[in-house]
Design an enzyme around this catalytic site. Structure first.
Site, PDB file in Angstrom:
ATOM      1  N   TRP A   1      48.065  28.755  71.147  1.00  0.00           N
ATOM      2  CA  TRP A   1      48.186  27.905  69.957  1.00  0.00           C
ATOM      3  C   TRP A   1      48.239  26.430  70.321  1.00  0.00           C
ATOM      4  O   TRP A   1      47.683  25.584  69.646  1.00  0.00           O
ATOM      5  CB  TRP A   1      49.393  28.310  69.111  1.00  0.00           C
TER       6      TRP A   1
ATOM      7  N   ASP B   1      63.628  28.750  71.477  1.00  0.00           N
ATOM      8  CA  ASP B   1      62.457  29.596  71.486  1.00  0.00           C
ATOM      9  C   ASP B   1      62.889  31.025  71.215  1.00  0.00           C
ATOM     10  O   ASP B   1      63.921  31.476  71.706  1.00  0.00           O
ATOM     11  CB  ASP B   1      61.794  29.493  72.856  1.00  0.00           C
TER      12      ASP B   1
ATOM     13  N   ASP C   1      49.474  36.265  70.916  1.00  0.00           N
ATOM     14  CA  ASP C   1      49.038  35.705  69.636  1.00  0.00           C
ATOM     15  C   ASP C   1      47.612  35.180  69.655  1.00  0.00           C
ATOM     16  O   ASP C   1      47.099  34.738  68.640  1.00  0.00           O
ATOM     17  CB  ASP C   1      49.989  34.564  69.253  1.00  0.00           C
TER      18      ASP C   1
ATOM     19  N   HIS D   1      55.021  26.505  76.280  1.00  0.00           N
ATOM     20  CA  HIS D   1      56.109  26.550  75.305  1.00  0.00           C
ATOM     21  C   HIS D   1      56.990  25.307  75.389  1.00  0.00           C
ATOM     22  O   HIS D   1      57.571  24.898  74.406  1.00  0.00           O
ATOM     23  CB  HIS D   1      57.007  27.776  75.553  1.00  0.00           C
TER      24      HIS D   1
END
Ligand SMILES: *[C@@H]1O[C@H](CO)[C@@H](O)[C@H](O)[C@H]1NC(C)=O
Ligand SMILES: *[C@@H]1O[C@H](CO)[C@@H](O)[C@H](O)[C@H]1NC(C)=O
Ligand SMILES: *[C@@H]1O[C@H](CO)[C@@H](O)[C@H](O)[C@H]1NC(C)=O
Length: 497
Positions: free
Chosen positions: A375, A126, A396, A21
């Protein structure tokens, strides 16, 4: 744009404390600073180590960017000194302590904000740091969510929540069609993010719910994706939610020079990078498989063995990155006693710890990337034009698999049917989700000769150029970044008059 106004703008970035992240958000901050907007990144000391050198270089090259540190509340939250992010927690039982620690950070962050000059015009944070919602109300500054994923993902979550179709099936194997999407997307209930199948921990569920609802009250969402990749999903999300969305990715393309590519993240391997490059140079184009199941994933040694044996049986050259400490001793014991490393010598390289992923993926010898579909990694592969073999595990990642396999059609699924939610690994027996035969089959579907494979490679290659152009002047991500700056400038103007 008026340059005096630009010099009064000040964006504050607060990344979530997990490696996957942090880096995309730092890249995004650097992009913004290159547009002559003042940017301050707030994080904790240990989390800054993986990117402080690159910030220093940005400052030296004249970017108005700054890094400010707040102390991680180890003592107050009961997390041992030396651990300041989700990846380094000594035990997953401390997950809730970790979220408590994020709440304790509210006060130190506020103290930093009070001293900033010019005063912050917006906070980009975030979504997992829920206390920033309170901070933004208190300081009356717009809060923009950074979602580390893509629009496909947030649209699926939104449509699942509003339709509640997941409640209509009780069996976790049942297939659900996610409603209201441009493609027909089927998922098993067991593949959905944990928020749709909450466990017994009330406090953790409350944290997740707070994170979810903070999306609705944010000023807008900043995504590390681009219109050319999933434009239909961007439009549809904006239409059904009325939210502002800025797609400004792929942000990792900011790291143009190899030094930055190589220095991204922790350097904790002992092998120097030229070794990988030499290895890759020695193989023909599209022949080497790159394998990495991410930094946060806690894959069981039994599962890793199946992957290893699949790689060996495929007889193809590979680079296999093994990260994370989850039951690591057992894996190392196997690697040694079984003789795996010896048998694949010359054809396979094992990297323990961090790897220069962007550098490796951009080498022409790479033919496919077997990934956990975080991702971050998925997008890095898309930008490098590399076909994917998808091995999602939680959160995800199953959505990202669909983006690759169905929306852009540049990958093949290895066939994982159930998620193992983060921290729940020990409840899943040996943790084997797919066996070596699945691994071999997926590899053969992507690597080697054949019309279908060549077409897939062509589709994948197309994105190299699209991704490059979108962040250049005139591209859509570049334009979205301009729109974001103008939007915040406009609000600031309104507040001052
Ligand atoms: C993404 O993750 C990979 C591997 O976990 C890491 O090498 C890379 O630096 C990360 N990139 C970003 C943009 O965070
Ligand atoms: C990065 O942070 C570490 C730890 O605080 C420090 O030792 C190092 O000097 C910093 N590097 C740069 C380039 O500022
Ligand atoms: C982002 O860029 C696209 C393509 O240029 C454009 O259609 C869209 O309106 C932009 N989004 C915002 C929020 O400005």
């Amino acid at each position: 744009m008026d340059s005096t106004l630009l010099s009064n703008l000040h964006f504050v970035f607060i990344p979530f404390l997990a490696p996957g992240h942090i880096l995309p958000m730092v890249d995004m901050a650097k992009l913004l600073a290159k547009r002559n907007v003042k940017v301050t990144i707030i994080t904790t000391p240990l989390n800054s180590i993986q990117f402080n050198a690159s910030i220093k270089r940005e400052i030296e090259s004249g970017s108005p960017i700054e890094l400010l540190l707040v102390k991680f509340p180890n003592a107050e939250s009961g997390i041992p000194e030396g651990s300041e992010n989700l990846e380094t927690l000594p035990s997953m039982d401390l997950k809730i302590n970790f979220f408590r620690a994020l709440d304790i950070l509210q006060k130190p962050i506020e103290e930093v904000l009070e001293k900033l000059s010019p005063s912050p015009s917006c906070i980009v944070c975030d979504k997992n740091i829920a206390c920033v919602a309170d901070i933004s109300i208190k300081f009356n500054i717009p809060r923009i969510l950074f979602d580390g994923t893509n629009c496909f993902n947030i649209l699926c979550n939104h449509n699942l929540h509003t339709s509640k179709v997941y409640e209509t099936v009780s069996d976790s194997d049942s297939l659900i069609v996610v409603p209201g999407l441009p493609h027909r997307i089927e998922m098993r209930k067991s593949q959905l993010p944990v928020i749709f199948t909450p466990g017994p921990d009330k406090e953790l569920n409350a944290v997740r719910e707070r994170v979810r609802t903070s999306e609705a009250t944010s000023y807008g969402i900043l995504l590390n994706t681009f219109e050319e990749l999933e434009g239909e999903y961007v439009k549809e999300y904006q239409r059904v939610t009325g939210h502002k969305v800025w797609c400004v990715g792929p942000v990792s393309l900011t790291n143009k020079d190899d030094l930055d590519k190589a220095q991204r993240g922790n350097k904790n391997t002992h092998i120097d990078e030229s070794q990988y490059v030499n290895f890759l140079d020695s193989w023909p184009p599209c022949s080497v498989l790159y394998v990495c199941l991410g930094s946060l994933n806690r894959v069981s040694p039994e599962q890793l063995k199946e992957i290893g044996l699949g790689l060996e049986a495929s007889k193809r050259p590979f680079i296999w990155v093994i990260r994370g400490a989850y039951r690591r001793d057992e894996l190392e014991k196997w690697l040694k006693e079984d003789g795996f490393e010896e048998r694949v010598k010359g054809r396979g390289i094992l990297i323990r710890g961090w790897a220069p992923q962007v550098l490796i993926l951009s080498h022409k010898a790479i033919g496919a990337f077997l990934t956990h579909c975080g991702w971050n990694s998925t997008l890095e592969a898309i930008c490098a034009g590399v076909p994917l073999i998808t091995f999602p595990m939680f959160a995800d990642q199953f959505y990202n698999e669909k983006v690759v396999v169905q929306v852009i059609d540049t990958g093949v699924s290895v066939g994982v049917e159930n998620s193992i939610h983060f921290g729940d690994e020990d409840k899943f027996g040996d943790g084997v989700l797919v066996n070596r035969d699945n691994v071999i089959k997926a590899i053969e579907k992507v690597m080697g000769e054949g019309e279908e494979k060549e077409k897939r490679r062509e589709r994948a290659r197309k994105y190299v150029d699209l991704a490059k152009k979108t962040i250049e002047e005139g591209g859509s991500s570049y334009h979205n970044m301009s729109m974001l700056i103008e939007d915040i400038m406009h609000i600031k103007g309104l507040n001052q008059s």
